[in-house]
Enzyme design. Structure first.
Site, PDB file in Angstrom:
ATOM      1  N   SER A 145      34.851  10.347 -37.189  1.00 59.05           N
ATOM      2  CA  SER A 145      34.388  11.641 -36.699  1.00 59.05           C
ATOM      3  C   SER A 145      35.221  12.064 -35.501  1.00 59.05           C
ATOM      4  O   SER A 145      36.301  11.550 -35.248  1.00 59.05           O
ATOM      5  CB  SER A 145      32.900  11.538 -36.341  1.00 59.05           C
ATOM      6  N   CYS A 146      34.686  13.022 -34.738  1.00 59.20           N
ATOM      7  CA  CYS A 146      35.451  13.625 -33.649  1.00 59.20           C
ATOM      8  C   CYS A 146      35.530  12.701 -32.436  1.00 59.20           C
ATOM      9  O   CYS A 146      34.866  11.668 -32.358  1.00 59.20           O
ATOM     10  CB  CYS A 146      34.818  14.956 -33.245  1.00 59.20           C
ATOM     11  N   GLU A 147      36.326  13.121 -31.478  1.00 59.47           N
ATOM     12  CA  GLU A 147      36.556  12.318 -30.280  1.00 59.47           C
ATOM     13  C   GLU A 147      35.270  12.019 -29.530  1.00 59.47           C
ATOM     14  O   GLU A 147      35.071  10.904 -29.028  1.00 59.47           O
ATOM     15  CB  GLU A 147      37.533  13.053 -29.366  1.00 59.47           C
TER      16      GLU A 147
END
Length: 546
Positions: free
Chosen positions: A337-339
């Site tokens: 997923s995202c940071e």
């Protein structure tokens, strides 16, 4: 049959071009424009009753669309007298924007019209301009103080240079842009430029904006080499520039051996790195290695204290297999997923380390520190509940809104890190600006957590925080054993007596469902009393109280 609608008498408004009050942007001109337009409405009404004449030619009418509605909205806005409220001229099918824009105007919305251009001179006080879904092919010089500009879904091929220095939000997606301005305003948080015709970006793009900024370049014909260079720069250690969304989508970092990744965090500590080499075949080790690699690309990597905290966790996990297993388990899927998901997962690992320290007896000789860690755990649980309710509220308010619960949860943790002394969590996040968590939300959350803590922290430690009972078993075995005996004894005659009394009080004797509900309440009440009294006794014996 055509019925004449007289054209609006706007000409006399500007008979004297030398007069300051006749300038198109002046309040006086705008007032006379509204007045003249109102007279024209009345004239149109009387004419339609008494005569049938030819329709006006295109030259006789200054605009298309719904000018009378524009007049009404402008009049209502002026009468309200609140310059902070936007002047909303959206969805009127206007072609030119012929309404004089009053000086002092701060927010203008002309979305969803048919405008081919905007006035050459915009009010210098303008802070926000919404002009999406039009036919704009160019933009005029923009006011220096403009903070928000939305020109999505138009026909723009370029943006004005220079852009206003105060600009914080720029939506220019779904146009025909072939280039971006060389100079980007330093305060810009969001630059949306998806679905354009960009084939390059300014060389200094990554150095002009900081880690809080985001740039959306998706669905542009950017050459693969340009995208690769951007990705390489963003994944370099110590990168502190903006997050960029590219046409190629998320980039998968090449998987590296666990000990190589660990070595990047433990420079010079060859002994610990060698120990980690031996864990490479443990379940979840590959996911954890990838997680550590991604952690180096987060916004927190430039923080010395953060890097030191990661290194401490790695050294602690060498000799503690259960803690290491928790790290590996939590890392599973986190890197997909995202940071900010990476950051939130690391926060969870830090919490696991803190609890492991408590359970392993690190604070048995320092109950004051132990209780402080208990407060941190209580506050995190309370924040989780607040974040969950915020997510639900946002989704109820706008079911179509894109609400990422990861951003909401992390926003509360990072924004209240210092206020609530959550020192073990990461200090920053990348996408705070899209979390939908406002400063007011954060302030309310802080007050709510403090109130909950004042009322319920003692009960939390005594009955719900498992590490406390394990500590008490070690440091006060006699008190712990006595507590267990009291609980067993109370669950007999006292429990039965109280349950029968409550069932009779509600006329539910013999009702199995009522027995389950009331029984659970009574059991919890007994546990609160006995465990609470024991906890207070143990703490008093060591000169402490909650």
């Amino acid at each position: 049959m055509n019925v004449q609608r007289p054209g609006l008498a706007v000409g006399p408004l500007f008979e004297n071009p030398e007069s300051e009050s006749s300038e198109p942007g002046s309040p006086a001109a705008a007032a006379r424009w509204v007045e003249a337009s109102t007279e024209a409405e009345a004239s149109a009404a009387s004419s339609s009753q008494g005569q049938i004449v030819a329709a006006p030619t295109a030259e006789e009418r200054p605009w298309e669309g719904r000018p009378q509605e524009a007049v009404s909205r402008t009049r209502a806005w002026r009468e309200a007298g609140d310059v902070d409220e936007p002047l909303d001229l959206s969805f009127l099918s206007l072609t030119p924007l012929s309404i004089p824009l009053v000086s002092g105007l701060r927010r203008l919305n002309v979305n969803n019209n048919q405008l081919g251009d905007l006035p050459d001179t915009l009010p210098g006080t303008l802070l926000e301009l919404e002009a999406s879904e039009n036919r704009l092919t160019r933009l005029p010089d923009l006011p220096a103080g403009l903070q928000r500009l939305n020109v999505e879904n138009n026909r723009l091929t370029n943006l004005p240079e220079p852009l206003p220095a105060a600009l914080e939000w720029l939506g220019a997606g779904y146009n025909q842009l072939t280039r971006l301005p060389e100079m980007i305003p330093p305060e810009l948080i969001w630059l949306g430029a998806r679905n354009n015709q960009l084939t390059s970006v300014p060389e200094s793009l990554l150095t002009q904006l900081g880690q809080w900024s985001s740039i959306d370049l998706e669905n542009n014909p950017l050459p693969h080499g340009v995208q690769t260079n951007l990705v390489t720069a963003m994944h370099a250690a110590g990168y502190a520039g903006p997050q960029i969304f590219l046409p190629m989508g998320p980039v998968e970092l090449a998987r590296r051996p666990l000990h190589e990744v660990v070595a990047d965090w433990l420079e010079g500590d060859l002994e610990t790195v060698a120990a980690w080499r031996g864990f490479a075949n443990e379940q979840g080790a590959r996911d954890y290695a990838h997680f550590l690699d991604r952690l180096r690309t987060t916004v927190n990597y430039g923080n010395d204290a953060f890097r030191q905290a990661v290194a401490i966790g790695l050294r602690q996990a060498v000799a503690r297999p259960q803690l290491r297993a928790q790290y590996f388990e939590q890392a599973s899927g986190a890197s997909d997923s995202c940071e900010d998901r990476i950051t939130l997962t690391w926060n969870g690992m830090q919490t696991a380390l803190l609890i492991a320290d408590v359970e392993d007896g690190v604070y048995d000789g320092s109950l004051h520190q132990l209780l402080q860690h208990g407060r941190v755990m209580f506050r995190l649980e309370a924040l989780d509940g607040i974040a969950r309710e915020t997510v639900n509220s946002l989704r109820r308010t706008d079911p179509d809104a894109d609400i990422d619960e990861i951003e909401v949860y992390l926003a509360y943790q990072t924004q209240l890190r210092d206020t609530l002394e959550l020192r073990h969590v990461a200090p920053d996040m990348r996408f705070l600006n899209v979390s939908h968590v406002t400063e007011e939300d954060v302030a309310r959350a802080a007050s709510s957590v403090r109130e909950l803590e004042a009322r319920g922290f003692g009960e939390y430690v005594a009955t719900r925080w498992q590490p406390w009972e394990r500590v008490m078993r070690r440091i006060a075995p006699a008190s712990h054993a006595a507590m267990q005996e009291q609980l067993i004894e109370a669950m007999g005659e006292e429990f039965r007596s109280r349950l029968d009394e409550k069932l009779a009080e509600h006329g539910l004797t013999g009702d199995a469902d009522a027995e389950r509900v009331f029984g659970a309440e009574i059991l919890n009440d007994i546990a609160r009393r006995i465990k609470g009294e024991t906890m207070e006794k143990v703490l008093r014996g060591r000169g402490l109280e909650l």
